[in-house]
Design an enzyme around this catalytic site. Structure first.
Site, mmCIF file in Angstrom:
data_model
loop_
_atom_site.group_PDB
_atom_site.id
_atom_site.type_symbol
_atom_site.label_atom_id
_atom_site.label_comp_id
_atom_site.label_asym_id
_atom_site.label_seq_id
_atom_site.Cartn_x
_atom_site.Cartn_y
_atom_site.Cartn_z
ATOM 1 N N ASP A 1 0.864 -1.361 -0.286
ATOM 2 C CA ASP A 1 -0.216 -0.075 0.130
ATOM 3 C C ASP A 1 1.182 1.766 0.329
ATOM 4 O OD1 ASP A 1 -2.692 1.526 -0.131
ATOM 5 O OD2 ASP A 1 -3.284 0.273 2.156
ATOM 6 N N ASP B 1 -9.006 3.861 -3.875
ATOM 7 C CA ASP B 1 -10.284 2.509 -3.262
ATOM 8 C C ASP B 1 -11.763 2.502 -4.268
ATOM 9 O OD1 ASP B 1 -8.358 2.247 -2.453
ATOM 10 O OD2 ASP B 1 -9.195 2.236 -0.527
#
Ligand code: GLA
Length: 516
Positions: free
Chosen positions: A158, A213
Site C-alpha cells: 500500500d 478504492d
C-alpha cells in the site's frame, strides 16, 4: 550432546538445502509469475480491518474450496490490513499471535495445504493506512525476507504514510528486496494511480492499482465502480502477461448490487484482463453470485494467455461496445454493456471488431452458453439496463477454454529417519480446466540432491511425484521450492510457472508422510 548435534544439524542442513535451490537475481526476474491476471479473495472490500483474524481467513479458505471458486482458478488468499504483525525491538517483523495464533507461517501452511496460495499485505511508508501495522520504509530487505520466510506467494504493498517518497523508486527498491529474499512472490503495487505506475510498472511489479478504492468497507458503490472502469479502460495498452492494470478488488456479490450489475461488473473485469480478487463474503454467497463468479467461459476470457485488455471500440448512445481482445484460438471477445435505464437494441457489426463484413462467424453467448451462426455482417442484440451481452466470436463453432490450473496442494511435508536409508514420496496433482490436455509439466532441473520429481499424465490431470532419498541425510529440517513450467498448446504461449514447497524433516523416529 544430542540436543547440540540436533542444533548443529539444523543450522547446517536447512540453510544449505535452501541455498542450493535459491534463484539468482536473473532467475528471480524470470520467475514467470502472473502471466494471466491473479485470481483469489481479499477481505478489505467486505470487512475492512475488522474482524480480520486467523478464524475469518480460515473460514474464507474453506468457503473458496466448498463454493467451487477454487475449482475455477481462484487461488490467492490472505489478510489485507488485518493487524498481522508488529516490529519487535530488534527491528524484525513478528506475527500478531493474538489475532493469528498459528503465526503467519502457520496460516500460510494451512492455505498451501488446501491447494491455495498465500497473500499478505504491507505498506511502502512508515505505517499502514490505519497506522496499526509498521510499513517497510527503511526496513525493505528485512521485511521482504520475513514475507519470504512466512512463505507468502503474493504481496500487496500500500501507499499510505509515504511523505517525501518517490513512487517508482520506492517500489523498485522493494522489488529488488523481494528478489534478494529468494522466494517468487507476485508483487501488487497499490499507489492508487499515484506516480502513473502503468508507465513503468511492467518491469517492477505484476499488477498496479490504477485508481483509488472502489468502495468503503462493506458499502458497494456502483457509481464509483463505473468511474473506475472509465479510468482503467484508457490504460489498456499497459496490460499484458505478467503486468496488469488493477482497477481494485471486486464488489460483485456485495449487498446493494442487482444480479444484472453483478454480471456486468464481472464481465467488465474479465474483459479488462483485471485481477479477479473476489471481495464478497463467500460464506453467505447467493447461488446467483456463485454462478456468476464461477462462470468458466467468462473466466476463460480473463485468463486468456495472450493477456490483452479489451477497450471500448464504439458507443451507441450510452451503450458501450468493448472489443480489441483477441484470444488464444484466434477468436475475439466482445462485450456490449448498457449502463442506461432503458433496454437497448444494439448492432455489433463485424468491422467494429476487426472482421470483414462478409466473414461467416459463429457467436457464443458466455452467459446463456448458447452458440449461433454462422452469421455474416454482424448481429443485433437487446441488452437490459445495467446488463451486458458477453460474446465470443469465431470463424469456427469450437470455443475452447484456455488452461486454468488447480492444484490439490502446494505443500508436501515428509518425515523420515536418518538411521535407515529410505525413499519417501508425496504428490502434487495439477488439473487444467482448459479444453485441451497440456504437455507434461517441466520441473526445473536445479533441485537439491535429496529430492527428485517425476511427472505422469492422466489426461487433464498430471501428478508430480516428489521422491526423497534419506540416504546420508543428517537430522534436521530441509526445504525446497519446486518450480514447474508449461505452455498453452494452441498459441504456444507460456503458462505461469507453478511453485510448491517440499518440507522434509529427518528425525530419529519413524518414516512417513507428516500428518496433514
Ligand atoms: C488502501 C488500499 C485498500 C486497503 C486499505 C487498507 O486504501 O487501497 O485496498 O488495502 O488501504 O487500509
Amino acid at each position: 550432546m544430542v540436543i547440540l548435534s540436533i542444533i548443529i544439524a539444523f543450522l547446517f542442513s536447512a540453510p544449505l538445502s535452501w541455498a542450493q535451490n535459491q534463484p539468482s537475481a536473473v532467475e528471480a526476474a524470470d520467475n514467470r509469475l502472473a502471466l494471466t491476471p491473479p485470481m483469489g479473495w481479499y477481505p478489505w472490500n467486505e470487512f475492512g480491518q475488522e474482524p480480520q483474524n486467523e478464524k475469518l481467513i480460515k473460514e474464507m479458505v474453506e468457503a473458496v474450496v466448498s463454493s467451487g471458486l477454487k475449482e475455477v482458478g481462484y487461488t490467492y488468499i490472505g489478510p489485507d490490513e488485518g493487524i498481522c504483525f508488529s516490529r519487535d525491538a530488534s527491528g524484525k517483523l513478528a506475527s500478531n499471535l493474538a489475532r493469528y495464533p498459528s503465526g503467519l507461517r502457520g496460516l500460510g501452511d494451512y492455505i498451501h495445504k488446501r491447494g491455495l496460495k498465500y497473500a499478505l499485505y504491507t505498506d511502502a511508508g512508515t505505517h499502514t493506512c490505519s497506522k496499526a501495522m509498521p510499513g517497510t520504509r527503511d526496513h525493505e530487505h528485512e521485511d521482504m525476507a520475513a514475507f519470504a520466510a512466512w512463505r507468502a506467494d503474493y504481496l500487496k504493498v500500500d501507499w499510505c504514510n509515504t511523505k517525501g517518497q518517490d513512487v517508482a523508486r520506492t517500489y523498485t527498491t522493494l522489488r529488488d528486496a523481494l528478489y534478494a529474499a529468494g522466494r517468487p512472490i507476485v508483487f501488487s503495487l497499490c499507489s492508487w494511480g499515484e506516480g502513473e505506475p502503468w508507465k513503468w510498472g511492467a518491469s517492477v511489479g505484476n499488477l498496479w492499482r490504477t485508481t483509488g478504492d472502489i468502495c468503503s468497507p462493506g458499502k458497494a458503490d456502483w457509481g464509483n465502480a463505473m468511474k473506475i472502469v472509465a479510468a482503467n479502460e484508457k490504460l489498456y495498452q499497459a496490460a499484458g502477461p505478467g503486468h496488469w492494470n488493477d482497477p481494485d478488488m471486486m464488489i460483485a456479490g456485495m449487498d446493494g448490487l442487482s444480479e444484472a450489475q453483478n454480471r456486468s461488473f464481472f464481465s467488465l473485469w474479465c474483459m479488462m484482463a483485471a485481477p479477479l480478487m473476489a471481495g464478497n463474503d463467500l460464506r453467505k454467497m447467493t447461488p446467483s453470485t456463485a454462478q456468476i463468479l464461477t462462470n468458466l467461459e467468462a473466466i476463460g476470457i480473463n485468463q486468456d494467455p495472450l493477456g490483452i485488455q479489451g477497450r471500448i471500440v464504439r458507443r451507441d448512445g450510452q451503450v458501450e461496445i468493448w472489443a480489441g481482445k483477441r484470444l488464444f484460438d484466434g477468436s475475439q471477445a466482445v462485450l456490449v454493456f448498457n449502463p442506461g435505464v432503458a433496454p437497448a437494441q444494439v448492432q455489433v457489426a463485424w468491422p467494429d471488431i476487426g472482421f470483414a463484413k462478409s466473414t461467416m462467424l459463429y457467436v457464443r453467448d458466455l452467459w446463456t452458453h448458447r452458440t449461433t451462426g454462422p452469421h455474416t455482417g454482424g448481429i443485433t442484440t437487446t441488452v437490459a439496463p445495467n446488463d451486458v451481452a458477453f460474446l465470443r466470436i469465431s470463424r469456427t463453432s469450437a470455443f475452447p477454454v484456455p488452461p486454468i490450473i488447480v492444484a490439490d496442494t502446494y505443500q508436501v511435508s515428509l518425515r523420515g529417519s536418518g538411521s535407515s536409508a529410505r525413499k519417501l514420496e508425496g504428490t502434487v496433482t495439477l488439473k487444467t480446466n482448459g479444453s485441451d490436455e497440456l504437455p507434461l509439466w517441466k520441473v526445473q532441473p536445479r533441485l537439491p540432491a535429496w529430492l527428485s520429481v517425476a511427472v505422469t499424465s492422466n489426461g487433464k490431470s498430471q501428478t508430480l511425484t516428489n521422491t526423497v532419498s534419506t540416504a546420508g541425510l543428517k537430522q534436521g529440517f530441509y526445504h525446497a521450492l519446486v518450480r514447474a513450467d508449461n505452455t498453452e498448446p494452441v498459441s504456444g504461449k507460456p503458462i505461469s510457472a507453478l511453485y510448491y514447497d517440499v518440507d522434509l524433516e529427518i528425525t530419529g523416529g519413524v518414516d512417513g508422510r507428516k500428518g496433514d
